[in-house]
Design a protein around this motif. Structure first.
Motif, mmCIF file in Angstrom:
data_model
loop_
_atom_site.group_PDB
_atom_site.id
_atom_site.type_symbol
_atom_site.label_atom_id
_atom_site.label_comp_id
_atom_site.label_asym_id
_atom_site.label_seq_id
_atom_site.Cartn_x
_atom_site.Cartn_y
_atom_site.Cartn_z
ATOM 1 N N ASP A 1 15.262 14.730 -9.578
ATOM 2 C CA ASP A 1 14.355 13.583 -9.446
ATOM 3 C C ASP A 1 14.725 12.702 -8.249
ATOM 4 O OD1 ASP A 1 13.035 14.471 -11.657
ATOM 5 O OD2 ASP A 1 13.942 13.047 -13.050
ATOM 6 N N THR A 2 16.018 12.517 -8.030
ATOM 7 C CA THR A 2 16.472 11.709 -6.888
ATOM 8 C C THR A 2 16.077 12.372 -5.575
ATOM 9 O OG1 THR A 2 18.335 10.837 -8.164
ATOM 10 C CG2 THR A 2 18.485 10.692 -5.765
ATOM 11 N N GLY A 3 16.240 13.695 -5.510
ATOM 12 C CA GLY A 3 15.860 14.420 -4.296
ATOM 13 C C GLY A 3 14.372 14.315 -4.010
ATOM 14 N N ILE A 4 13.550 14.464 -5.042
ATOM 15 C CA ILE A 4 12.090 14.362 -4.879
ATOM 16 C C ILE A 4 11.708 12.957 -4.408
ATOM 17 C CG2 ILE A 4 9.881 14.352 -6.106
ATOM 18 C CD1 ILE A 4 11.061 16.546 -7.934
ATOM 19 N N LEU B 1 0.841 -1.211 0.000
ATOM 20 C CA LEU B 1 0.000 0.000 0.000
ATOM 21 C C LEU B 1 0.872 1.255 0.000
ATOM 22 C CD1 LEU B 1 -2.803 -0.920 2.590
ATOM 23 C CD2 LEU B 1 -3.068 -0.682 0.112
ATOM 24 N N ARG B 2 1.930 1.223 0.821
ATOM 25 C CA ARG B 2 2.853 2.358 0.900
ATOM 26 C C ARG B 2 3.521 2.601 -0.452
ATOM 27 N NH1 ARG B 2 6.395 0.225 4.326
ATOM 28 N NH2 ARG B 2 4.972 0.496 6.067
ATOM 29 N N MET B 3 3.956 1.528 -1.101
ATOM 30 C CA MET B 3 4.601 1.644 -2.409
ATOM 31 C C MET B 3 3.627 2.200 -3.442
ATOM 32 S SD MET B 3 7.406 1.110 -4.208
ATOM 33 C CE MET B 3 8.438 -0.168 -3.486
ATOM 34 N N MET B 4 2.399 1.734 -3.411
ATOM 35 C CA MET B 4 1.383 2.187 -4.369
ATOM 36 C C MET B 4 1.131 3.688 -4.233
ATOM 37 S SD MET B 4 -2.602 0.967 -4.626
ATOM 38 C CE MET B 4 -3.018 1.770 -3.074
ATOM 39 N N ILE B 5 0.896 4.147 -3.012
ATOM 40 C CA ILE B 5 0.594 5.568 -2.779
ATOM 41 C C ILE B 5 1.784 6.443 -3.159
ATOM 42 C CG2 ILE B 5 0.051 7.279 -1.001
ATOM 43 C CD1 ILE B 5 -1.461 5.017 0.481
ATOM 44 N N THR B 6 2.989 6.002 -2.793
ATOM 45 C CA THR B 6 4.192 6.795 -3.085
ATOM 46 C C THR B 6 4.466 6.850 -4.580
ATOM 47 O OG1 THR B 6 5.088 5.969 -0.987
ATOM 48 C CG2 THR B 6 6.597 7.140 -2.431
ATOM 49 N N CYS B 7 4.300 5.729 -5.276
ATOM 50 C CA CYS B 7 4.544 5.706 -6.728
ATOM 51 C C CYS B 7 3.532 6.580 -7.477
ATOM 52 C CB CYS B 7 4.482 4.272 -7.245
ATOM 53 S SG CYS B 7 5.965 3.304 -6.896
ATOM 54 N N VAL B 8 2.284 6.513 -7.085
ATOM 55 C CA VAL B 8 1.262 7.345 -7.744
ATOM 56 C C VAL B 8 1.558 8.827 -7.502
ATOM 57 C CG1 VAL B 8 -1.173 8.003 -7.723
ATOM 58 C CG2 VAL B 8 -0.533 5.581 -7.711
ATOM 59 N N THR B 9 1.953 9.155 -6.275
ATOM 60 C CA THR B 9 2.326 10.549 -5.971
ATOM 61 C C THR B 9 3.520 10.980 -6.811
ATOM 62 O OG1 THR B 9 1.564 10.236 -3.695
ATOM 63 C CG2 THR B 9 2.953 12.154 -4.132
ATOM 64 N N GLY B 10 4.531 10.108 -6.915
ATOM 65 C CA GLY B 10 5.703 10.406 -7.737
ATOM 66 C C GLY B 10 5.350 10.563 -9.198
ATOM 67 N N PHE B 11 4.424 9.743 -9.683
ATOM 68 C CA PHE B 11 3.977 9.829 -11.081
ATOM 69 C C PHE B 11 3.304 11.172 -11.359
ATOM 70 C CE2 PHE B 11 0.509 9.203 -14.175
ATOM 71 C CZ PHE B 11 1.244 8.812 -15.280
ATOM 72 N N ILE B 12 2.451 11.612 -10.436
ATOM 73 C CA ILE B 12 1.757 12.892 -10.607
ATOM 74 C C ILE B 12 2.757 14.048 -10.610
ATOM 75 C CG2 ILE B 12 0.126 14.494 -9.525
ATOM 76 C CD1 ILE B 12 -1.375 12.005 -8.466
ATOM 77 N N ILE B 13 3.710 14.010 -9.675
ATOM 78 C CA ILE B 13 4.721 15.072 -9.614
ATOM 79 C C ILE B 13 5.560 15.091 -10.880
ATOM 80 C CG2 ILE B 13 6.829 15.806 -8.418
ATOM 81 C CD1 ILE B 13 5.572 14.815 -5.816
ATOM 82 N N ALA B 14 5.934 13.911 -11.370
ATOM 83 C CA ALA B 14 6.745 13.834 -12.589
ATOM 84 C C ALA B 14 6.020 14.468 -13.769
ATOM 85 C CB ALA B 14 7.085 12.379 -12.892
ATOM 86 N N LYS B 15 4.707 14.287 -13.843
ATOM 87 C CA LYS B 15 3.935 14.854 -14.954
ATOM 88 C C LYS B 15 3.743 16.358 -14.806
ATOM 89 C CE LYS B 15 3.494 11.082 -17.197
ATOM 90 N NZ LYS B 15 4.259 10.931 -18.460
ATOM 91 N N LEU B 16 3.838 16.857 -13.579
ATOM 92 C CA LEU B 16 3.662 18.294 -13.349
ATOM 93 C C LEU B 16 4.959 19.071 -13.536
ATOM 94 C CD1 LEU B 16 1.353 18.251 -10.183
ATOM 95 C CD2 LEU B 16 0.690 18.736 -12.553
#
Length: 710
Positions: free
Chosen positions: A517-520, A395-410
């Protein structure tokens, strides 16, 4: 200097370097071959397929490797296809990230190899999410990834077919190397100027390393039926030598004294420093034997122990003549002699006829010593509960990856925004301490590697030299990938930067983007492990403590059974011993992880450390008795002998009740010191039994203190 040379030799003949060379060649060759035909772009896709499958090629049996790689090839092919078809639609791609990051992280339920397979599938998804293609090109790329996976698997299996014993030989040698390091740490306890508490912490940490090596080798040997049926007897030699290594480690564990008291009584004599030197020489001998096994070479004994023991005995006898009690020094002398005999037994590995003289167990007996992973749909879905650490992490991995995906697109101008997801997948681990460690190593490694990459590109312009540097850095990366993560990151970063530079991508922008990206990703990983379904080690420690108490109780039961006149079962005894080593190592590792967590999340750290130490001292003293009794004829002992053993068992049982919440924390252990009257009983045995009872009582008291803090 000598020790550094030994480390270098071990590294040169290690499985890590062997795998590093093989994996590098398997990954780079498709790109090199297709580069000759001016199709490096296709070669890189094939190499990516090989890279992903290499993650499923972890240590273990060849059949497990083959099955893992086959499933990995299937999943990465399907993921490449699906990712290529949906990556033009940001919403569908987001759903794929959400579903995949949860589903494939849940593969950890089935063990380390399945977890690595899940990581490989997520890796191919991340690497392909920004590559926009037509459906026909997506299919073509998926086939290239498939080809890369099969290429890697076939070469890997061919290598294992040609050299079936080398992994076991290298691991056996490395296991002896770590055992020798443990013995060297223990030798420092006899030195008059060493820090006992500091050396003991090193000892506990090294036991965790040894247990991991033993467990890995046990799985490799005991599940491999071909080794037991090997007509050349190499397999049988590996089996019986590993049994000798376990017995050697037990012999080392079984020597425990009050080192502070030893120094007070004998520090002025200089004898303890001589004891330390002799033990160090024995450790060097074990280390050299391990290197010979690892390098598959012959060995002739270097160190002669008996002359050194004779000199030591003269000095010990001189103390007795001057009126000083030297009983404990004589005991140390006997233990060193036993240790020397155990070390000499390792030399049987180099004798051609040694395997004929030793019996090996049946398949069923060996099966008792290894775990068996059940892979089933029921097992997978039974972990869909917040009580499961794997489910919480998924669950933690899922939430973090989705958040990272959204930030990457922004992010503006983010050509390689997938690096955020890639970093999250690599550094986000189930525990806080490991995630924090990976974070720091990733950040430092990326900065250091980025600077290295810029300097190389700035000063070197020859494409052939740059390509050679890429291969060299890949070799270092894949050699250290399972040994030292920070080294892996330091050399992986410049080889990626140089590779992109050869492909015509601006490397300065690339470095800036990679650092951002590494810092984020690092920040997201730390926040998620702290706030999303955290599971602190202080909560888990209780289970590990219970396991250690049960193991020591079972160890004491073996001792009580012998004193009751029952003939011990060697298989049962060794199973109890194995469980004790595992539970002790697990507790020590968990305690070290807790110390890396925020202070506010730690609990009773000093009491738990005392608990770890006391249980280690208890098991060492039990081992000193049981190890010498296993091969003897049992006799019915007097009640005076049995009483302290049974009382010690009762104390451990009461401690278990307190940790299991079935007893009041006010319930105290027996406060009186039990004294066994010596009469005609062996004086040394009396001392040991009294000491075991005393340590058990101390464990009971510290358990009460820990229970009060809940």
């Amino acid at each position: 200097m000598k020790e550094n040379k030994q480390h270098i030799q071990y590294f040169l003949f290690s499985q890590y370097l062997s795998d590093g060379i093989r994996v590098t060649l398997e990954i780079i060759l498709p790109s090199v071959i297709l580069y000759q035909f001016h199709r490096l772009d296709l070669g890189l896709i094939v190499s990516i397929g090989a890279l992903c499958v290499s993650l499923a090629d972890g240590p273990g049996l060849v059949e497990h490797k083959r099955n893992g790689m086959l499933y990995c090839i299937l999943f990465i092919f399907l993921m490449t296809l699906v990712t290529g078809l949906v990556n033009t639609h940001i919403f569908l791609m987001g759903l794929l990230v959400l579903f995949s990051s949860f589903f494939f992280t849940m593969f950890s339920v089935f063990g380390n190899r399945a977890a690595s397979l899940g990581t490989a599938v997520l890796l191919i998804m991340v690497l392909r999410m920004d590559r926009i293609n037509t459906p026909i090109n997506v299919l073509f790329d998926s086939i290239l990834v498939l080809a890369g996976g099969f290429w890697y698997m076939l070469i890997a299996l061919l290598f294992f077919k040609l050299y079936p014993y080398r992994p076991a030989q290298r691991l056996l040698g490395n296991c002896l190397h770590e055992t020798a390091r443990y013995l060297k740490i223990k030798s420092a306890l006899y030195e008059s100027n060493s820090n006992i508490a500091g050396e003991y912490r090193k000892l506990v940490a090294q036991q965790v390393v040894i247990n991991a090596k033993q467990d890995e080798l046990r799985e490799l040997l005991y599940k491999n039926r071909e080794l037991m049926k090997d007509p050349t007897h190499i397999g049988k030699l590996l089996m019986v030598t590993f049994a000798d290594v376990i017995d050697l480690f037990e012999n080392i564990m079984a020597t425990w004294y009050d080192y502070t008291l030893l120094r007070e009584r004998f520090g002025h004599s200089g004898i303890l420093n001589e004891v330390s030197v002799i033990i160090q020489n024995l450790a060097d001998e074990i280390d050299r034997i391990g290197l010979a096994i690892q390098s598959n070479s012959h060995y002739k004994k270097h160190y002669l122990l008996l002359p050194a023991l004779d000199e030591l005995k003269i000095k010990i006898d001189a103390l007795e003549k001057s009126g000083n009690s030297n009983l404990v020094l004589k005991k140390i002398l006997v233990n060193i002699r036993n240790l020397g005999e155990r070390t000499d037994e390792l030399l049987n590995y180099f004798r051609a006829d040694a395997a004929e003289k030793r019996n090996i167990r049946t398949d069923g007996e060996y099966a008792k010593f290894v775990s068996h992973q059940v892979i089933s749909v029921k097992e997978f879905f039974s972990n869909f509960t917040l009580q499961s650490a794997v489910y919480r992490h998924s669950l933690r991995m899922m939430i973090t990856c989705v958040t990272g995906f959204i930030i990457a697109k922004l992010l503006p101008n983010a050509h390689h925004g997938y690096w955020i997801l890639l970093t999250i997948i690599v550094i986000l681990k189930p525990g806080f301490s490991l995630t924090k460690q990976r974070n720091l190593e990733r950040l430092f490694g990326t900065i250091a590697g980025g600077l290295m990459g810029i300097l190389i590109i700035y000063f070197i312009h020859d494409r052939t030299i740059l390509f050679s540097i890429i291969i060299a850095f890949m070799l270092i990366t894949y050699t250290f990938i399972r040994v030292n993560y920070i080294v892996t990151v330091i050399f992986m970063t410049p080889y990626i930067i140089i590779l992109f530079s050869l492909l015509g991508i601006g490397f300065v922008d690339l470095v800036e983007e990679r650092l951002l990206d590494t810092g984020i990703a690092s920040l997201l990983a730390l926040l998620s492990i702290y706030f999303l379904f955290p599971q602190w080690e202080s909560v888990q420690l209780e289970n590990y403590m219970i396991s250690v108490l049960k193991s020591n109780e079972a160890y004491l039961q073996q001792l009580a059974s012998f004193f009751s006149g029952n003939k011990p079962s060697l298989i049962e005894y060794k199973l109890v011993r194995k469980q004790l080593y595992i539970s002790t190592a697990n507790l020590s590792a968990a305690f070290q992880r807790m110390l890396s967590e925020p202070k506010s999340k730690q609990r009773s750290s000093q009491h738990i450390y005392e608990f770890v130490v006391l249980n280690h001292v208890l098991s060492s003293n039990i081992a000193s008795l049981t190890a010498s009794m296993v091969n003897k004829q049992p006799v019915i002992s007097s009640k005076e002998i049995l009483l302290p053993v049974k009382k010690s068992i009762t104390i451990l049982q009461q401690s278990l009740q307190q940790l299991n919440h079935t007893a009041s924390v006010e319930e105290m252990m027996p406060s009186k010191t039990l004294i066994v009257r010596e009469n005609q009983i062996d004086k040394q045995l009396v001392e040991q039994l009294n000491f075991i009872y005393k340590v058990s009582g101390d464990i009971g008291k510290i358990t009460t203190e820990i229970a009060k803090t809940k």
